[in-house]
Design a protein around this motif. Structure first.
Motif, PDB file in Angstrom:
ATOM      1  N   GLU A   1       0.808  -1.221   0.000  1.00 37.54           N
ATOM      2  CA  GLU A   1       0.000   0.000   0.000  1.00 37.54           C
ATOM      3  C   GLU A   1       0.842   1.273   0.000  1.00 37.54           C
ATOM      4  N   GLY A   2       2.127   1.168   0.252  1.00 35.60           N
ATOM      5  CA  GLY A   2       2.995   2.345   0.206  1.00 35.60           C
ATOM      6  C   GLY A   2       3.594   2.693   1.560  1.00 35.60           C
ATOM      7  N   GLN A   3       4.357   3.780   1.538  1.00 33.46           N
ATOM      8  CA  GLN A   3       5.025   4.254   2.750  1.00 33.46           C
ATOM      9  C   GLN A   3       4.184   5.352   3.381  1.00 33.46           C
ATOM     10  N   ARG A   4       4.014   5.262   4.699  1.00 38.64           N
ATOM     11  CA  ARG A   4       3.240   6.256   5.443  1.00 38.64           C
ATOM     12  C   ARG A   4       4.108   7.465   5.782  1.00 38.64           C
ATOM     13  N   VAL A   5       3.473   8.491   6.309  1.00 40.47           N
ATOM     14  CA  VAL A   5       4.169   9.709   6.716  1.00 40.47           C
ATOM     15  C   VAL A   5       5.222   9.426   7.785  1.00 40.47           C
ATOM     16  N   ASP A   6       4.951   8.472   8.689  1.00 39.15           N
ATOM     17  CA  ASP A   6       5.912   8.155   9.745  1.00 39.15           C
ATOM     18  C   ASP A   6       7.072   7.276   9.256  1.00 39.15           C
ATOM     19  N   GLY A   7       7.071   6.920   7.967  1.00 39.39           N
ATOM     20  CA  GLY A   7       8.157   6.139   7.392  1.00 39.39           C
ATOM     21  C   GLY A   7       7.891   4.654   7.325  1.00 39.39           C
ATOM     22  N   THR A   8       6.870   4.161   8.021  1.00 41.15           N
ATOM     23  CA  THR A   8       6.568   2.730   7.973  1.00 41.15           C
ATOM     24  C   THR A   8       5.887   2.384   6.657  1.00 41.15           C
ATOM     25  N   HIS A   9       5.909   1.105   6.310  1.00 40.59           N
ATOM     26  CA  HIS A   9       5.317   0.613   5.066  1.00 40.59           C
ATOM     27  C   HIS A   9       4.155  -0.314   5.394  1.00 40.59           C
TER      28      HIS A   9
ATOM     29  N   SER B   1      -9.936 -17.823   4.522  1.00 35.44           N
ATOM     30  CA  SER B   1     -10.995 -17.911   5.539  1.00 35.44           C
ATOM     31  C   SER B   1     -11.791 -16.625   5.684  1.00 35.44           C
ATOM     32  N   GLY B   2     -11.383 -15.546   5.012  1.00 35.44           N
ATOM     33  CA  GLY B   2     -12.106 -14.282   5.093  1.00 35.44           C
ATOM     34  C   GLY B   2     -11.462 -13.254   6.006  1.00 35.44           C
ATOM     35  N   GLN B   3     -10.456 -13.644   6.744  1.00 37.59           N
ATOM     36  CA  GLN B   3      -9.777 -12.682   7.616  1.00 37.59           C
ATOM     37  C   GLN B   3      -8.942 -11.725   6.773  1.00 37.59           C
ATOM     38  N   THR B   4      -8.952 -10.448   7.170  1.00 38.28           N
ATOM     39  CA  THR B   4      -8.077  -9.465   6.540  1.00 38.28           C
ATOM     40  C   THR B   4      -6.994  -9.107   7.538  1.00 38.28           C
ATOM     41  N   PHE B   5      -5.866  -8.636   7.025  1.00 37.30           N
ATOM     42  CA  PHE B   5      -4.745  -8.327   7.903  1.00 37.30           C
ATOM     43  C   PHE B   5      -3.874  -7.250   7.288  1.00 37.30           C
ATOM     44  N   GLN B   6      -3.006  -6.706   8.137  1.00 38.65           N
ATOM     45  CA  GLN B   6      -2.034  -5.718   7.679  1.00 38.65           C
ATOM     46  C   GLN B   6      -0.723  -5.939   8.420  1.00 38.65           C
ATOM     47  N   CYS B   7       0.355  -5.966   7.645  1.00 38.59           N
ATOM     48  CA  CYS B   7       1.715  -5.994   8.195  1.00 38.59           C
ATOM     49  C   CYS B   7       2.277  -4.591   8.032  1.00 38.59           C
ATOM     50  N   SER B   8       2.729  -3.989   9.117  1.00 36.73           N
ATOM     51  CA  SER B   8       3.407  -2.699   9.038  1.00 36.73           C
ATOM     52  C   SER B   8       4.894  -2.945   9.223  1.00 36.73           C
ATOM     53  N   PHE B   9       5.680  -2.519   8.247  1.00 42.39           N
ATOM     54  CA  PHE B   9       7.128  -2.709   8.260  1.00 42.39           C
ATOM     55  C   PHE B   9       7.832  -1.433   8.693  1.00 42.39           C
ATOM     56  N   ASP B  10       9.055  -1.583   9.228  1.00 45.45           N
ATOM     57  CA  ASP B  10       9.865  -0.425   9.601  1.00 45.45           C
ATOM     58  C   ASP B  10      10.263   0.360   8.351  1.00 45.45           C
ATOM     59  N   ARG B  11      10.967   1.480   8.539  1.00 38.35           N
ATOM     60  CA  ARG B  11      11.376   2.354   7.431  1.00 38.35           C
ATOM     61  C   ARG B  11      12.144   1.619   6.345  1.00 38.35           C
ATOM     62  N   THR B  12      12.946   0.659   6.749  1.00 40.16           N
ATOM     63  CA  THR B  12      13.779  -0.052   5.783  1.00 40.16           C
ATOM     64  C   THR B  12      13.031  -1.170   5.082  1.00 40.16           C
ATOM     65  N   GLY B  13      11.844  -1.518   5.576  1.00 40.89           N
ATOM     66  CA  GLY B  13      11.049  -2.565   4.970  1.00 40.89           C
ATOM     67  C   GLY B  13      11.547  -3.961   5.285  1.00 40.89           C
ATOM     68  N   THR B  14      12.316  -4.096   6.349  1.00 37.87           N
ATOM     69  CA  THR B  14      12.918  -5.388   6.659  1.00 37.87           C
ATOM     70  C   THR B  14      12.286  -6.116   7.837  1.00 37.87           C
ATOM     71  N   ARG B  15      11.475  -5.429   8.631  1.00 37.18           N
ATOM     72  CA  ARG B  15      10.966  -6.046   9.862  1.00 37.18           C
ATOM     73  C   ARG B  15       9.540  -5.590  10.121  1.00 37.18           C
ATOM     74  N   VAL B  16       8.658  -6.530  10.480  1.00 35.13           N
ATOM     75  CA  VAL B  16       7.275  -6.197  10.846  1.00 35.13           C
ATOM     76  C   VAL B  16       7.297  -5.567  12.234  1.00 35.13           C
ATOM     77  N   VAL B  17       6.760  -4.354  12.339  1.00 34.85           N
ATOM     78  CA  VAL B  17       6.736  -3.652  13.626  1.00 34.85           C
ATOM     79  C   VAL B  17       5.324  -3.558  14.208  1.00 34.85           C
ATOM     80  N   HIS B  18       4.317  -3.869  13.387  1.00 39.34           N
ATOM     81  CA  HIS B  18       2.940  -3.865  13.893  1.00 39.34           C
ATOM     82  C   HIS B  18       2.122  -4.840  13.053  1.00 39.34           C
ATOM     83  N   TRP B  19       1.226  -5.545  13.709  1.00 41.84           N
ATOM     84  CA  TRP B  19       0.397  -6.550  13.038  1.00 41.84           C
ATOM     85  C   TRP B  19      -1.052  -6.326  13.421  1.00 41.84           C
ATOM     86  N   TYR B  20      -1.939  -6.355  12.451  1.00 40.76           N
ATOM     87  CA  TYR B  20      -3.374  -6.222  12.702  1.00 40.76           C
ATOM     88  C   TYR B  20      -4.093  -7.287  11.878  1.00 40.76           C
ATOM     89  N   HIS B  21      -5.105  -7.930  12.454  1.00 36.11           N
ATOM     90  CA  HIS B  21      -5.973  -8.804  11.674  1.00 36.11           C
ATOM     91  C   HIS B  21      -7.397  -8.721  12.205  1.00 36.11           C
TER      92      HIS B  21
END
Length: 189
Positions: A131-139, A147-167
């Motif tokens: 979805e792109g890079q946010r203003v705070d630098g995360t991706h 199964s119908g579940q939706t989710f989002q992985c938020s990556f750090d500025r470098t795009g190498t590590r998941v820093v937040h998870w939502y489902h």
């Protein structure tokens, strides 16, 4: 009595001078430590630190050292009262010189991460989109599972590590949810 007072005054001047010398040495040590700390946490070389300046001791006793990188990031190291270690770290600003982020790597990592956290196989992840890079630098990488579940992985500025998870919970609840599958349907009774 005058000699005793003069001697005490002389000791006080020497002690004060020694304290100032120690403070100057502590400032240079804090700046050196902040240089190393910033380089490590920003994943750059110490030669990429453009400037450092000691800002003084705050009312709470902590010390501030501000700096910036050659790529435009700014940062601050806050040291304890003794100036011996960093107790708080802040950074913001430009993008590091590490280059562009790898979208395909983020999509692959999010697929694996989501499968693990949703307790499904990676092949059950139905869709993924960067979805792109946010203003705070995360991706942001959004996706959905079969199964119908939706989710989002938020990556750090470098795009190498998941820093937040939502489902989210699935939209349809099956008629009968077994105890073994309860984790898949947290909002279903």
């Amino acid at each position: 009595m005058k000699q005793k007072t003069a001697r005490i005054l002389a000791y006080a001047v020497v002690a004060l001078g020694a304290g100032q010398a120690a403070t100057a040495a502590d400032q240079s040590q804090m700046m050196s430590n902040c240089n190393s700390y910033a380089a490590h946490h920003l994943h750059i070389s110490t030669s990429d630190i453009a400037s450092l300046s000691y800002q003084g001791q705050r009312v709470d006793g902590t010390h501030a050292v501000n700096g910036s990188t050659t790529s435009g990031q700014t940062f601050q190291c806050s040291f304890n009262r003794g100036g011996t270690h960093v107790v708080n770290w802040y950074h913001s600003g430009g993008i590091s010189s590490g280059g562009a982020v790898d979208e395909s790597q983020m999509l692959s990592s999010c697929n694996t991460y989501a499968a693990h956290h949703l307790h499904v196989s990676p092949s059950e992840i139905a869709s993924l989109s960067y979805e792109g890079q946010r203003v705070d630098g995360t991706h942001a990488v959004n996706g959905s599972a079969a199964s119908g579940q939706t989710f989002q992985c938020s990556f750090d500025r470098t795009g190498t590590r998941v820093v937040h998870w939502y489902h989210s919970a699935p939209t349809d609840c099956p008629a009968d949810v077994s105890e073994a599958d309860r984790y898949r349907y947290p909002d279903c009774n």
